[in-house]
Design a protein around this motif. Sequence first.
Motif, mmCIF file in Angstrom:
data_model
loop_
_atom_site.group_PDB
_atom_site.id
_atom_site.type_symbol
_atom_site.label_atom_id
_atom_site.label_comp_id
_atom_site.label_asym_id
_atom_site.label_seq_id
_atom_site.Cartn_x
_atom_site.Cartn_y
_atom_site.Cartn_z
ATOM 1 N N LYS A 34 -23.253 18.060 3.696
ATOM 2 C CA LYS A 34 -23.147 18.929 2.641
ATOM 3 C C LYS A 34 -21.766 18.264 1.943
ATOM 4 N N GLY A 35 -21.493 18.469 0.627
ATOM 5 C CA GLY A 35 -20.303 18.033 -0.022
ATOM 6 C C GLY A 35 -19.094 18.382 0.515
ATOM 7 N N ASN A 36 -19.158 19.490 0.760
ATOM 8 C CA ASN A 36 -17.511 20.146 1.201
ATOM 9 C C ASN A 36 -17.237 19.516 2.544
ATOM 10 N N ALA A 37 -18.314 19.922 3.648
ATOM 11 C CA ALA A 37 -17.939 19.310 4.985
ATOM 12 C C ALA A 37 -17.606 17.943 5.074
ATOM 13 N N PHE A 38 -18.330 17.009 4.324
ATOM 14 C CA PHE A 38 -18.173 15.598 4.480
ATOM 15 C C PHE A 38 -17.078 15.225 3.814
ATOM 16 N N ASP A 39 -16.482 15.629 2.700
ATOM 17 C CA ASP A 39 -15.395 15.409 1.897
ATOM 18 C C ASP A 39 -14.250 15.606 2.848
ATOM 19 N N LEU A 40 -14.461 17.034 3.524
ATOM 20 C CA LEU A 40 -13.163 17.319 4.423
ATOM 21 C C LEU A 40 -13.006 16.332 5.613
ATOM 22 N N ALA A 41 -14.076 16.111 5.950
ATOM 23 C CA ALA A 41 -13.929 15.140 7.400
ATOM 24 C C ALA A 41 -13.402 13.860 6.898
ATOM 25 N N ILE A 42 -13.752 13.235 5.603
ATOM 26 C CA ILE A 42 -13.123 12.173 5.086
ATOM 27 C C ILE A 42 -11.726 12.504 4.779
ATOM 28 N N ALA A 43 -11.334 13.501 4.382
ATOM 29 C CA ALA A 43 -9.804 13.763 3.824
ATOM 30 C C ALA A 43 -8.924 13.812 5.344
ATOM 31 N N VAL A 44 -9.665 14.222 6.346
ATOM 32 C CA VAL A 44 -9.039 14.571 7.553
ATOM 33 C C VAL A 44 -8.441 12.904 8.046
ATOM 34 N N ILE A 45 -9.686 12.038 8.179
ATOM 35 C CA ILE A 45 -9.505 10.906 8.495
ATOM 36 C C ILE A 45 -8.351 10.060 7.604
ATOM 37 N N ILE A 46 -8.467 10.187 6.456
ATOM 38 C CA ILE A 46 -7.667 9.511 5.544
ATOM 39 C C ILE A 46 -6.099 10.089 5.822
ATOM 40 N N GLY A 47 -6.174 11.598 5.945
ATOM 41 C CA GLY A 47 -4.700 12.037 6.190
ATOM 42 C C GLY A 47 -4.142 11.473 7.567
ATOM 43 N N ALA A 60 -4.568 8.558 8.654
ATOM 44 C CA ALA A 60 -4.147 7.236 8.623
ATOM 45 C C ALA A 60 -2.891 7.210 7.627
ATOM 46 N N PHE A 61 -2.848 8.058 6.708
ATOM 47 C CA PHE A 61 -1.405 8.170 5.901
ATOM 48 C C PHE A 61 -0.250 8.879 6.558
ATOM 49 N N ASN A 62 -0.515 9.342 7.647
ATOM 50 C CA ASN A 62 0.511 10.148 8.400
ATOM 51 C C ASN A 62 1.059 8.892 9.202
ATOM 52 N N ASN A 63 0.332 7.980 9.630
ATOM 53 C CA ASN A 63 0.673 6.702 10.409
ATOM 54 C C ASN A 63 1.812 5.999 9.542
ATOM 55 N N ILE A 64 1.227 5.956 8.100
ATOM 56 C CA ILE A 64 2.064 4.990 7.267
ATOM 57 C C ILE A 64 3.253 5.755 6.788
#
Length: 136
Positions: free
Chosen positions: A11-24, A26-30
Amino acid sequence: MWKEFKEFAFKGNAFDLAIAVIIGAAFNNIVQGIVNLIIMPIIGAATGGLNFDNYFLPLSSAVTATNLADAQKQGAVIGYGAFITILINFLIVAFVLFQLVKAANRFKKAEPPPAPAGPSSTDVLLTEIRDLLKKK
């Protein structure tokens, strides 16, 4: 059960949230790299080569070490220098996210204001009564 899970997971929201967590993550490491490898050494050089990670307050007289790792082995300490580093990490992340939201809001199309609502049924009825009374 698989069908329900698939509908939920993609579903759009759950999938978008999962991608946002993964990107977040990676961003935290940067951000940690920027703070630990660039900003904190500059601040340390400006303050005479002091390492903020080793700033601590011993809570026991048994603590005699001069660095945080050894001091924690000897007893209870408050590692406020590490907290300063974490606070700087947070401020950088918050500032970058603020800038991203600000930029995203600039690109959003402004929705036109809704059309004014027509007169209510009571207003229409009163108008009709008024008009009928004027005719008499």
